[in-house]
Enzyme design. Structure first.
Site, PDB file in Angstrom:
ATOM      1  CG  PHE A  86      65.739  24.467  54.365  1.00 26.34           C
ATOM      2  CD1 PHE A  86      64.770  25.261  54.960  1.00 26.34           C
ATOM      3  CD2 PHE A  86      66.304  24.896  53.169  1.00 26.34           C
ATOM      4  CE1 PHE A  86      64.365  26.455  54.385  1.00 26.34           C
ATOM      5  CE2 PHE A  86      65.897  26.103  52.593  1.00 26.34           C
ATOM      6  CZ  PHE A  86      64.935  26.873  53.210  1.00 26.34           C
ATOM      7  CB  SER A 130      71.125  19.832  45.274  1.00 23.31           C
ATOM      8  OG  SER A 130      72.427  20.150  44.846  1.00 23.31           O
ATOM      9  CE1 TYR A 155      74.468  17.468  48.192  1.00 19.83           C
ATOM     10  CE2 TYR A 155      72.868  16.825  49.853  1.00 19.83           C
ATOM     11  CZ  TYR A 155      73.391  17.769  48.979  1.00 19.83           C
ATOM     12  OH  TYR A 155      72.832  19.015  48.909  1.00 19.83           O
ATOM     13  CE  LYS A 159      69.528  18.013  48.848  1.00 17.54           C
ATOM     14  NZ  LYS A 159      68.673  18.615  49.868  1.00 17.54           N
ATOM     15  CG  LEU A 205      85.636  29.259  46.095  1.00 19.87           C
ATOM     16  CD1 LEU A 205      87.110  28.864  46.163  1.00 19.87           C
ATOM     17  CD2 LEU A 205      85.238  29.591  44.652  1.00 19.87           C
TER      18      LEU A 205
END
Ligand code: NAD
Ligand code: WQD
Length: 349
Positions: A86, A130, A155, A159, A205
């Site tokens: 992770f 992602s 970022y 990935k 959010l």
């Protein structure tokens, strides 16, 4: 699955890692967690124990320290069936401010992990990727795993780089790997003992929406409303974190089902494989739709104001989960409305 019954989860006390740990423990696996607690709390171990009645073996260590990690593998490697990785710092804005922090953290420490796995003959890994790797501005959603990738911040670049590192390991070092691409995990374990509980202030959010619903903050700032969508706000696929956790288990089962135990039954021999799967729900919602759902279910006003766009946002970022259904027999089960129903108790507390 054979004799090996241990699952090592790197950075496993974080939001998604801790929820995933409960799924594997409840399926009868022994979970080992390594985490440096830079964005999580050791109290999550207690929560995992209360949920599963078992406490995972926990090593507080930093993946930057190769020898600490090597020591853990010296002790457990012969029983480790799989590593779930992770590892990532995940704040887009931070990666733009300090790309090298993200290259070190997300890429260099992953190389430490791959070196140690290779040294100790642990060659199965599930990677938390992602959906931000897709070229969202030039693709028609929903995106498929074979669609063009293009990243616009460090970022997201990390990935894609890690996915390619894994591809190399599969081709040259007999690894088997699955990269799961997901985007917006939300909410928490049904016990409410585990939830997104970072040390940094979340910028997502849903944590903000919940804080407004609980009157912890006055109003939600909606980052612009003239995107090319029906109501002008961005559309995302909000997936329950337990569906994400279950998807990791489905990916593990796929890998285990492919393993043939050789005569010595010591090491595992399986034809190397590398798969990428989107983990999504088909329940796509705009920001304003999410506000309306929380408002309706909780019967609370959700004040908001429209503010300037946030750098890096795209109007629509959605992927299709067909391959996960076909390959992993996995499809998400929890809808956004169920999530808010589930959250109602928490919101009204
Ligand atoms: P998180 O920040 O909650 O968890 C990360 C964990 O890693 C924390 O427990 C932190 O203490 C630990 N950690 C950080 N640096 C470490 C180091 N050097 N050594 C050891 N431990 C370290 O993150 P999350 O939301 O659970 O995300 C987990 C993974 O899922 C990440 O790879 C992220 O990119 C990916 N992901 C997250 C989302 C999301 O919206 N949460 C969406 C898609 C993909
Ligand atoms: C969702 C929508 C915002 C907060 C991020 C990362 C991505 C991935 C998932 C790891 C957007 C709007 C948000 C607020 C708002 N993480 N919003 N007001 O940006 O889709 O993806 O998390 O892989 O890398 O970029 O998620 O929850 O931040 O935003 O209006 O206070 O909500 O503009 O449209 P996002 P998010």
């Amino acid at each position: 699955m054979g004799q090996r019954k241990k699952i090592l989860i790197t950075w496993g006390l974080g939001y998604i890692g801790s929820h995933t740990a409960t799924v594997f423990i409840e399926a009868g696996y022994d979970v080992i967690i390594v985490d440096n607690l830079s964005n999580s709390h050791e109290s999550s171990l207690e929560a995992i124990k209360k949920i599963t009645w078992k406490t995972p073996k926990f090593y507080e260590l930093d993946l930057r320290n190769y020898w600490d990690l090597d020591t853990v593998f010296e002790k457990h490697a012969k029983d480790i069936a799989l590593v779930i990785h992770f590892a990532a710092k995940k704040a887009v804005w931070e990666s733009c401010q300090d790309p090298f922090l993200y290259y070190d953290h997300n890429i260099f420490w992953t190389m430490n992990l791959l070196k140690v796995m290779n040294k100790h003959w642990v060659n199965q890994i599930i990677f938390s990727s992602s959906a931000t790797v897709y070229d969202a501005e030039n693709l028609l959603p929903p995106f498929s795993e074979t669609d063009k990738t293009k990243t616009t911040n460090p970022y997201w670049t990390t990935k894609l780089v890690i996915e390619n590192l894994l591809r190399d390991m599969v081709m040259h070092k007999w690894f088997s790997a699955i990269a799961l691409r997901y985007f917006n995990p939300i909410w928490a374990h049904s016990s409410h003992l585990l939830w997104e509980n970072p040390k940094w202030v979340p910028t997502n959010l849903l944590p903000f929406l919940l804080k407004v619903a609980k009157w912890e903050i006055e109003k939600l700032s909606i980052f612009w409303n003239d995107y090319d969508t029906e109501d002008g706000t961005c559309i995302r696929d909000y997936i329950h974190v337990m569906d994400v956790a279950d998807a990791h288990f489905s990916a593990a089962k796929y890998l285990f089902d492919r393993i043939e135990i050789n005569e010595t039954s010591e090491a595992y021999k399986a034809d190397p494989t590398f798969e990428i799967c989107n983990i999504w729900t088909w329940y796509w919602k705009s920001v304003l739709e999410m506000v309306d759902i929380v408002k309706t279910v909780t019967d609370k006003e959700i004040p908001y104001e429209i503010v300037e766009r946030r750098a890096g946002d795209v109007a629509v970022s959605l992927a299709n989960p067909i391959k996960a259904k076909q390959l992993l027999d996995r499809e998400s089960k929890r809808t956004v409305v169920q999530w808010v129903e589930d959250a109602r108790l928490y919101i009204n507390k």
